[in-house]
Motif scaffolding. Structure first.
Motif, PDB file in Angstrom:
ATOM      1  N   SER A   1       0.818  -1.199   0.000  1.00  0.00           N
ATOM      2  CA  SER A   1       0.000   0.000   0.000  1.00  0.00           C
ATOM      3  C   SER A   1       0.864   1.266   0.000  1.00  0.00           C
ATOM      4  N   ILE A   2       1.876   1.271   0.863  1.00  0.00           N
ATOM      5  CA  ILE A   2       2.777   2.432   0.925  1.00  0.00           C
ATOM      6  C   ILE A   2       3.545   2.569  -0.382  1.00  0.00           C
ATOM      7  N   LEU A   3       3.991   1.456  -0.937  1.00  0.00           N
ATOM      8  CA  LEU A   3       4.735   1.494  -2.195  1.00  0.00           C
ATOM      9  C   LEU A   3       3.914   2.172  -3.291  1.00  0.00           C
ATOM     10  N   ALA A   4       2.651   1.811  -3.407  1.00  0.00           N
ATOM     11  CA  ALA A   4       1.792   2.416  -4.439  1.00  0.00           C
ATOM     12  C   ALA A   4       1.632   3.913  -4.214  1.00  0.00           C
ATOM     13  N   ALA A   5       1.463   4.314  -2.944  1.00  0.00           N
ATOM     14  CA  ALA A   5       1.333   5.738  -2.632  1.00  0.00           C
ATOM     15  C   ALA A   5       2.617   6.495  -2.979  1.00  0.00           C
ATOM     16  N   CYS A   6       3.761   5.879  -2.678  1.00  0.00           N
ATOM     17  CA  CYS A   6       5.037   6.541  -2.942  1.00  0.00           C
ATOM     18  C   CYS A   6       5.305   6.691  -4.434  1.00  0.00           C
ATOM     19  N   VAL A   7       4.966   5.676  -5.204  1.00  0.00           N
ATOM     20  CA  VAL A   7       5.145   5.763  -6.666  1.00  0.00           C
ATOM     21  C   VAL A   7       4.365   6.955  -7.212  1.00  0.00           C
ATOM     22  N   GLU A   8       3.141   7.131  -6.729  1.00  0.00           N
ATOM     23  CA  GLU A   8       2.326   8.270  -7.165  1.00  0.00           C
ATOM     24  C   GLU A   8       2.939   9.593  -6.711  1.00  0.00           C
ATOM     25  N   ALA A   9       3.451   9.634  -5.484  1.00  0.00           N
ATOM     26  CA  ALA A   9       4.048  10.873  -4.978  1.00  0.00           C
ATOM     27  C   ALA A   9       5.293  11.253  -5.762  1.00  0.00           C
ATOM     28  N   PHE A  10       6.162  10.293  -6.026  1.00  0.00           N
ATOM     29  CA  PHE A  10       7.369  10.591  -6.795  1.00  0.00           C
ATOM     30  C   PHE A  10       7.037  11.025  -8.213  1.00  0.00           C
ATOM     31  N   ARG A  11       5.962  10.507  -8.771  1.00  0.00           N
ATOM     32  CA  ARG A  11       5.545  10.899 -10.119  1.00  0.00           C
ATOM     33  C   ARG A  11       5.097  12.360 -10.158  1.00  0.00           C
ATOM     34  N   SER A  12       4.572  12.864  -9.047  1.00  0.00           N
ATOM     35  CA  SER A  12       3.888  14.158  -9.047  1.00  0.00           C
ATOM     36  C   SER A  12       4.655  15.289  -8.367  1.00  0.00           C
ATOM     37  N   ILE A  13       5.657  14.977  -7.548  1.00  0.00           N
ATOM     38  CA  ILE A  13       6.346  16.000  -6.751  1.00  0.00           C
ATOM     39  C   ILE A  13       7.797  16.101  -7.212  1.00  0.00           C
ATOM     40  N   ASP A  14       8.230  17.320  -7.488  1.00  0.00           N
ATOM     41  CA  ASP A  14       9.584  17.573  -7.976  1.00  0.00           C
ATOM     42  C   ASP A  14      10.331  18.415  -6.946  1.00  0.00           C
ATOM     43  N   MET A  15      11.354  17.843  -6.321  1.00  0.00           N
ATOM     44  CA  MET A  15      12.079  18.563  -5.269  1.00  0.00           C
ATOM     45  C   MET A  15      12.905  19.722  -5.819  1.00  0.00           C
ATOM     46  N   GLU A  16      13.133  19.762  -7.123  1.00  0.00           N
ATOM     47  CA  GLU A  16      13.887  20.883  -7.685  1.00  0.00           C
ATOM     48  C   GLU A  16      13.099  22.184  -7.610  1.00  0.00           C
ATOM     49  N   VAL A  17      11.784  22.100  -7.542  1.00  0.00           N
ATOM     50  CA  VAL A  17      10.964  23.311  -7.502  1.00  0.00           C
ATOM     51  C   VAL A  17      10.145  23.409  -6.215  1.00  0.00           C
ATOM     52  N   GLN A  18      10.270  22.432  -5.326  1.00  0.00           N
ATOM     53  CA  GLN A  18       9.475  22.423  -4.092  1.00  0.00           C
ATOM     54  C   GLN A  18       9.906  23.561  -3.172  1.00  0.00           C
ATOM     55  N   GLU A  19       8.933  24.246  -2.588  1.00  0.00           N
ATOM     56  CA  GLU A  19       9.200  25.325  -1.640  1.00  0.00           C
ATOM     57  C   GLU A  19       8.317  25.144  -0.418  1.00  0.00           C
ATOM     58  N   GLY A  20       8.860  25.481   0.752  1.00  0.00           N
ATOM     59  CA  GLY A  20       8.108  25.389   2.001  1.00  0.00           C
ATOM     60  C   GLY A  20       9.046  25.653   3.159  1.00  0.00           C
ATOM     61  N   ILE A  21       8.500  26.084   4.297  1.00  0.00           N
ATOM     62  CA  ILE A  21       9.358  26.454   5.420  1.00  0.00           C
ATOM     63  C   ILE A  21       9.750  25.254   6.274  1.00  0.00           C
TER      64      ILE A  21
END
Length: 328
Positions: A73-93
């Motif tokens: 279950s976690i593996l499937a969630a992580c695959v989706e997260a890595f597909r959608s989130i790019d740390m090169e442009v991620q911003e947050g405090i």
């Protein structure tokens, strides 16, 4: 009639992803956790909670499942997260190193923490194989033989300040790809997230209060890890509240500091969120400052177990929706 099998051995993961501002991505990650490879819903998995913070740009997704189903279950969630989130442009405090920043696995019922460690190690191996560029550091029961804590590993890796991935050395996987970053995977007794906001914009004061209650401080609160952040125009004292085994701790009506729970006969304690709030309030008051409130992000260990048992028994995969959407 429920078909959930008796004696279900339950675990939980508080999946931390580096995204909160695009709600559809967060919910897609949560929904991915509920589906098997054939697109059918897992019968023994439920997403209990989604907490997203806009300033932090971070979401915590509480996934509960039988120990046999949790890793997939976690593996499937992580695959989706890595597909959608790019740390090169991620911003947050909020500090972070990975698109999927943290995968802690906790026992809820019928499972010991050592077995959760085995699930975490297997998940780490599968994740680096499944996602190109993914790399992992291990902590707690997954980090054999040292079993270094999450706090130790984060300090070693410069998690609190680093955003340059190039020099990081993962435990599994290749050098971190800039898009994916570095993911922490491990297991331990349950850890809660409890935040208290002080009515001030003085970050130095917030850091002073955080330091005073930190468990490593001689007069601090046992099992409490803290940081102070600017948050919605105020200062938030963010606390990770670790469970611990302590023979000397006794429940009594006179001592409201600790709460207790047990898993397979092993007894654990944690510092009460109410007591944490009271201590922050006292320290802030000494400086002429008030507090605005306390937020328990998700559940206490017992609440998580109770909600997981109910949700899985009744086959409620999207449990977070019956609680009014995104909630604490």
């Amino acid at each position: 009639m429920s078909s959930s099998r008796p004696g279900l051995r339950l675990t939980a993961c508080l999946l931390n992803i580096s995204e909160a501002r695009r709600k559809y991505i967060v919910e897609n990650v949560a929904k991915a956790a509920l589906l098997e490879k054939n697109g059918q819903k897992h019968h023994e998995v439920s997403v209990l909670n989604i907490f997203s913070d806009q300033d932090y740009n971070r979401s915590v997704i509480t996934i509960a499942a039988s120990v046999e189903e949790l890793g997939n279950s976690i593996l499937a969630a992580c695959v989706e997260a890595f597909r959608s989130i790019d740390m090169e442009v991620q911003e947050g405090i909020h500090p972070c190193l990975g698109a999927v920043d943290l995968i802690p696995i906790y026992p809820l019922s019928g499972v010991r923490v050592e077995e959760c460690g085995a699930v975490a190690r297997s998940l780490a191996e599968n994740l680096v194989e499944r996602v190109p560029g993914c790399s992992v550091f291990l902590f707690g029961e997954a980090d054999l033989p040292e079993k270094r804590s999450l706090v130790q590993r984060r300090k070693q890796l410069g998690w609190f300040t680093r955003r340059d991935f190039s020099a990081l050395e993962p435990d599994l996987g290749v050098a971190p790809a800039r898009r994916c970053g570095l993911t922490g995977i491990g297991a331990s007794p349950y850890v809660m997230n409890c935040n208290v906001t002080i009515d001030s914009q003085d970050l130095a004061l917030g850091q002073e209060i955080a330091s005073a209650i930190r468990g490593s401080n001689v007069n601090g609160l046992k099992g409490v890890q803290t940081m102070a952040f600017p948050h919605e125009g105020k200062i938030e004292i963010a606390c990770n509240v670790e469970s611990f085994e302590e023979q000397e701790v006794k429940e009594s009506s006179e001592d409201s500091r600790y709460m207790a729970y047990s898993v397979l006969g092993d007894h654990f304690y944690y510092t009460s969120p109410h007591y944490i709030e009271a201590q922050v309030k006292k320290l802030a008051s000494d400086q002429g400052i008030g507090t605005i409130g306390r937020a328990l992000i998700g559940f206490t260990p017992q609440e998580c177990k109770d909600c997981a048992e109910h949700a899985i028994k009744e086959h409620i995969g999207e449990f977070w929706k019956i609680r009014g959407g995104v909630f604490m």
